[in-house]
Design an enzyme around this catalytic site. Structure first.
Site, PDB file in Angstrom:
ATOM      1  CB  ALA A  11      29.048  34.676  40.554  1.00 40.67           C
ATOM      2  N   GLY A  14      36.867  36.844  42.873  1.00 36.13           N
ATOM      3  CA  GLY A  14      37.202  38.060  42.443  1.00 36.13           C
ATOM      4  C   GLY A  14      36.159  38.926  42.268  1.00 36.13           C
ATOM      5  CB  ILE A  15      35.277  41.719  39.846  1.00 36.78           C
ATOM      6  CG1 ILE A  15      36.554  42.515  39.927  1.00 36.78           C
ATOM      7  CG2 ILE A  15      34.213  42.554  39.676  1.00 36.78           C
ATOM      8  CD1 ILE A  15      36.848  43.273  38.672  1.00 36.78           C
ATOM      9  N   GLY A  16      33.488  39.309  40.341  1.00 37.05           N
ATOM     10  CA  GLY A  16      32.107  38.503  40.159  1.00 37.05           C
ATOM     11  C   GLY A  16      31.665  38.087  41.619  1.00 37.05           C
ATOM     12  CB  SER A 127      39.801  46.288  31.478  1.00 34.60           C
ATOM     13  OG  SER A 127      41.276  46.615  31.929  1.00 34.60           O
ATOM     14  CE1 TYR A 140      41.093  40.830  30.610  1.00 34.11           C
ATOM     15  CE2 TYR A 140      42.096  43.116  30.643  1.00 34.11           C
ATOM     16  CZ  TYR A 140      41.202  42.218  31.291  1.00 34.11           C
ATOM     17  OH  TYR A 140      40.521  42.612  32.157  1.00 34.11           O
TER      18      TYR A 140
END
Length: 231
Positions: A11, A14-16, A127, A140
């Site tokens: 968190a 980025g996305i978090g 992803s 990944y």
């Protein structure tokens, strides 16, 4: 009105971080698990999500201080472009432990309480590479593909109890994880996208919040906010 508590991993950026802001704007209290403090969260615990004991202890602390966790969003992760022949075994394991293991550890810690209360939502970040694959990103993509398998299996197991498990599978997203020289930022690549641009972290966070709050009919689903990269 009772405050709802959401746990977000990864968190701090980025996305978090976008997920924390999105949920806070919807009235949730947010608790962050990350290696560094998450400025926008109501509560942060320094945790390596790959370590089960750390996650379990953090969840107990959060529920003691904030209340029962009703939503868990798993965004912690890292990224690298490395030819498969050059990926060290330790890097394979670390990729799996953080991405897959991190989701497993969160689910093992939060879902028993959710099942007992008869409600709850988990959203894991996968992803579009888990769906389409990519040259130089095998470790990944493998870890993110495993996340989808976990999500769909847990969804089948937990949905009868009122706990929903879903995933978002974003495409290349405009976060610091993609360096300025990333091939995903090159104009030649962006021109192949139907939208002509990278996905924003806010768009991924919106999709995740939709799965948490509105998509009560979804279990085991994978939403792909990816600018049309994989259709």
């Amino acid at each position: 009105m009772r405050e709802r508590v959401a746990l977000v991993t990864g968190a701090a950026s980025g996305i978090g971080a976008a997920m924390v802001r999105e949920l806070a704007g919807r009235g949730w209290r947010t608790a962050a698990l990350d290696l560094v403090p998450a400025e926008d969260a109501d509560h942060t615990v320094g945790v390596d999500v790959a370590v089960p004991e750390q996650v379990t202890a953090a969840v107990r602390r959060i529920e003691r201080e904030l209340g029962p966790i009703e939503a868990a969003l798993c965004a912690a992760g890292h990224y690298a472009i490395v030819p498969v022949s050059d990926v060290a075994w330790a890097d394979w394991l670390r990729m799996l432990r953080v991405h897959l293991g991190g989701v497993v550890n969160v689910c093992r810690s939060v879902t028993p309480g959710m099942v007992e209360r008869g409600r709850g939502s988990v959203v894991a970040v996968s992803s579009d590479l888990a769906i389409g694959g990519s040259d130089g990103e095998a470790h990944y993509a493998t870890a993110k593909g495993a996340v989808i398998g976990l999500v769909r299996s847990l969804a089948a197991e937990l949905a009868p109890s009122g706990v929903r498990v879903n995933a978002v599978a974003p495409g290349p997203t405009d976060t610091p994880m993609l360096p300025p020289d990333s091939p995903w930022r090159r104009p030649a690549y962006l021109q192949t996208l139907p939208t002509g641009r990278l996905t924003s972290p806010e768009e991924v966070a919106f999709a995740a919040a939709y799965l948490v709050e509105d998509a009560t009919f979804c279990a085991g689903e994978v939403l792909s906010p990816n600018s049309g990269a994989v259709i």
